[in-house]
Scaffold this active site. Structure first.
Site, short mmCIF file in Angstrom:
data_model
loop_
_atom_site.label_atom_id
_atom_site.label_comp_id
_atom_site.label_asym_id
_atom_site.label_seq_id
_atom_site.Cartn_x
_atom_site.Cartn_y
_atom_site.Cartn_z
N HIS A 35 0.83 -1.21 0.00
CA HIS A 35 0.00 0.00 0.00
C HIS A 35 0.87 1.26 0.00
O HIS A 35 1.28 1.73 1.06
CB HIS A 35 -0.91 -0.03 1.25
CG HIS A 35 -1.95 1.04 1.28
ND1 HIS A 35 -3.18 0.87 1.91
CD2 HIS A 35 -1.98 2.29 0.78
CE1 HIS A 35 -3.89 1.97 1.78
NE2 HIS A 35 -3.18 2.86 1.11
N PHE A 50 2.76 6.57 -4.76
CA PHE A 50 3.96 7.17 -5.36
C PHE A 50 3.64 8.38 -6.26
O PHE A 50 4.52 8.92 -6.91
CB PHE A 50 4.80 6.12 -6.08
CG PHE A 50 5.69 5.30 -5.16
CD1 PHE A 50 5.70 5.52 -3.78
CD2 PHE A 50 6.53 4.32 -5.66
CE1 PHE A 50 6.53 4.78 -2.93
CE2 PHE A 50 7.37 3.57 -4.82
CZ PHE A 50 7.37 3.80 -3.46
N ARG A 51 2.36 8.76 -6.31
CA ARG A 51 1.94 10.09 -6.78
C ARG A 51 2.02 10.40 -8.26
O ARG A 51 1.74 11.55 -8.64
CB ARG A 51 2.72 11.18 -6.02
CG ARG A 51 2.59 11.12 -4.50
CD ARG A 51 1.17 11.29 -4.08
NE ARG A 51 1.04 11.44 -2.63
CZ ARG A 51 -0.07 11.15 -1.96
NH1 ARG A 51 -1.15 10.73 -2.62
NH2 ARG A 51 -0.13 11.30 -0.66
N ASN A 72 -5.26 6.58 -6.55
CA ASN A 72 -5.83 7.92 -6.37
C ASN A 72 -4.89 9.00 -6.89
O ASN A 72 -4.45 9.88 -6.17
CB ASN A 72 -6.20 8.18 -4.90
CG ASN A 72 -5.02 8.03 -3.97
OD1 ASN A 72 -4.05 7.31 -4.25
ND2 ASN A 72 -5.06 8.73 -2.85
N HIS A 81 -10.78 1.37 1.44
CA HIS A 81 -10.54 2.41 2.45
C HIS A 81 -11.88 2.58 3.14
O HIS A 81 -12.83 3.13 2.56
CB HIS A 81 -10.09 3.72 1.78
CG HIS A 81 -9.92 4.83 2.77
ND1 HIS A 81 -8.70 5.44 2.99
CD2 HIS A 81 -10.78 5.43 3.62
CE1 HIS A 81 -8.83 6.36 3.93
NE2 HIS A 81 -10.10 6.38 4.32
N HIS A 139 -5.60 -0.50 6.18
CA HIS A 139 -5.30 0.35 7.35
C HIS A 139 -6.39 0.42 8.44
O HIS A 139 -6.93 1.47 8.73
CB HIS A 139 -4.94 1.77 6.92
CG HIS A 139 -5.81 2.41 5.87
ND1 HIS A 139 -7.18 2.41 5.93
CD2 HIS A 139 -5.49 3.07 4.74
CE1 HIS A 139 -7.66 3.06 4.88
NE2 HIS A 139 -6.65 3.46 4.14
N ASP A 146 0.93 2.53 3.74
CA ASP A 146 0.12 3.66 3.29
C ASP A 146 1.02 4.89 3.13
O ASP A 146 0.64 6.01 3.50
CB ASP A 146 -1.05 3.95 4.24
CG ASP A 146 -2.13 4.79 3.58
OD1 ASP A 146 -1.99 5.12 2.38
OD2 ASP A 146 -3.12 5.11 4.26
O1 DOR Z 1 -4.05 9.76 4.75
C1 DOR Z 1 -4.28 9.34 3.63
N1 DOR Z 1 -3.56 9.75 2.58
N2 DOR Z 1 -5.27 8.48 3.45
C2 DOR Z 1 -5.68 8.13 2.23
O2 DOR Z 1 -6.63 7.41 2.11
C3 DOR Z 1 -5.03 8.68 1.02
C4 DOR Z 1 -3.66 9.10 1.32
C5 DOR Z 1 -3.11 9.98 0.24
O3 DOR Z 1 -3.14 9.57 -0.91
O4 DOR Z 1 -2.61 11.07 0.54
ZN ZN Z 2 -3.61 4.81 1.07
ZN ZN Z 3 -6.79 4.76 2.50
#
Ligand code: DOR
Ligand code: ZN
Ligand code: ZN
Length: 419
Positions: A56, A59-60, A90, A175, A231, A304
């Site tokens: 999990h 890496f953006r 995401n 999530h 998580h 995460d």
């Molecule tokens: O704290 C979090 N950051 N929870 C998430 O579900 C997404 C993640 C993020 O991508 O920044």
């Molecule tokens: Zn996450």
């Molecule tokens: Zn999450």
């Protein structure tokens, strides 16, 4: 290049044994004594573990390369003894089509220093993509909104997602935080003028998590698909998972290092650097998660890893994004916990190597002849202090900055590479 890791304590067959490992063509060719290779790496008084699998990470790429990219993210992985990552969808745009997935794979393929896989986003409008997509580690569902715009609240859509997953034998990762409760609490918080990270757990509550987990579990019971709860952060949430697991198969869950090593009290000290979703909870919740680790209720630990820049985090509470980096500190924290007898190495390897490989069908996570040489050399007695500004992650800060940890990653090998 071929080489021998010589005279280490190697984790094979669920225990540490004094052995050497011969690595050839990226694979483990032999485990034994007196192995020959022109290149030798002395491992005396070091422990050799399977490389960790972090199932999990964020890496953006695409969309937020100022926070992290595949080069920096994977360098951070190696620094933390992680040899395989599974990246979340995401992004901007979200990874919800085959085209987007292929583009991500291509970028990671050229930039990543570690093995990787991609979770695929399930949205309100991509059921057809879910039916056909190739190469998805899981279907990721956001039941509560977080970073990015992925969110599925419609029950009929959710049911279809679970059904497609069941038919295709793909795990659904969730999530789990209830969107209605979050919205309601957010409105109340704003009315009251709350504006500090200490209130985060009063908004994203244990109840919000529990209600959402309950919903996912109920649907899973009906459809029978594989379900992985990401998580888990609360005692209540974990108890629901535990009860469901007693009753049926195909349910797994994860906890993060930050939920294991920090409680909501951290927000008093480090403010928004302790703001993440799900929120940090009480000390009692933290104890329950550790109990879940020891009792085998928790299947995996994953980071995460959700980097945001310090600048973004230094905004006021409401504007600061949720999420913390963690890939570099997971193994040092867990080794420190081993030193403090909170768990043993065998359990650590199950949580961070063996079980994630099993859940996501990866042929990695164990040291055995014939498997890829994903290995990490650790010194269980070496001490270090976590320091901002010295990390590989592009955001270059950690919620664990200043922590002194016993247990250090010395060197990481991905597919037998020596760099
Ligand atoms: O704290 C979090 N950051 N929870 C998430 O579900 C997404 C993640 C993020 O991508 O920044
Ligand atoms: Zn996450
Ligand atoms: Zn999450």
């Amino acid at each position: 290049m071929d080489f021998v890791l010589e005279d280490g304590l190697v984790f094979v067959g669920s225990k540490l044994v004094p052995k050497s490992i011969l690595v050839k063509d990226g694979k483990i060719a032999e485990i034994g004594q007196d192995l020959f290779s022109p290149k030798k790496i002395d491992c005396k008084s070091q422990i050799i573990l399977p490389g960790l699998i972090d199932a999990h990470v964020h890496f953006r790429i695409p969309g937020a390369g100022q926070k992290e990219d595949w080069k920096t993210g994977s360098m951070a992985a190696l620094a933390g003894g992680v040899t395989t990552v599974l990246d979340m969808p995401n992004n901007n745009p979200s990874c919800t089509t085959q085209v987007n997935l292929d583009q991500k794979e291509k970028i990671a393929g050229s930039d990543s220093q570690c093995n990787f896989g991609m979770h695929f986003g399930a949205a309100n409008d991509n059921l057809e993509d879910l039916k056909t997509v190739q190469g998805a580690a899981s279907f990721k569902v956001f039941l509560g909104s977080s970073t990015g715009n992925l969110l599925v609240t419609s029950e009929p859509v959710l049911k279809k997602i679970f059904s497609i997953a069941k038919k295709r034998n793909i795990v659904v990762t969730v999530h789990a935080e209830d969107e209605d409760i979050i919205k309601e609490n957010t409105a109340k918080a704003k009315e009251r003028g709350w504006n500090h990270a200490r209130f985060h757990s009063k908004i994203r509550t244990c109840e919000a998590e529990a209600k959402s987990i309950e919903k996912a579990l109920a649907l899973q019971e009906e459809i029978g698909n594989k379900l992985h709860i990401c998580h888990v952060s609360s005692k209540e949430g974990l108890e629901l998972v535990k009860a469901a697991k007693e009753n049926r198969e195909n349910i797994t869950c994860e906890v993060t290092p930050h939920h294991l090593f920090l409680s909501e009290d951290a927000t008093e000290e480090i403010g928004n650097l302790a703001k993440m979703n799900p929120s940090l909870k009480s000390k009692e919740d933290v104890r329950a998660l550790w109990k879940g680790i020891r009792k085998g209720i928790v299947d995996i630990v994953a980071t995460d890893h959700a980097p945001h820049t310090l600048q973004e985090k230094q905004q006021e509470y409401w504007a600061a994004p949720s999420g913390v980096p963690g890939i570099e500190t997971m193994l040092p924290l867990m080794l420190d916990a081993v030193n403090h007898e909170k768990l043993d190495l065998k359990r650590l390897i199950q949580l961070c190597c063996v079980k994630p490989a099993k859940i996501y069908n990866l042929r990695r996570g164990e040291i055995k002849v014939g498997s890829s040489a994903d290995l990490v050399m650790v010194d269980l007695g070496a001490k270090q202090t976590v320091k901002n500004g010295t990390l590989q992650t592009k955001c270059n800060w950690s919620p664990f900055a200043t922590w002194k940890l016993k247990g250090k990653v010395m060197r990481t090998f991905v597919n037998g590479r020596l760099e």
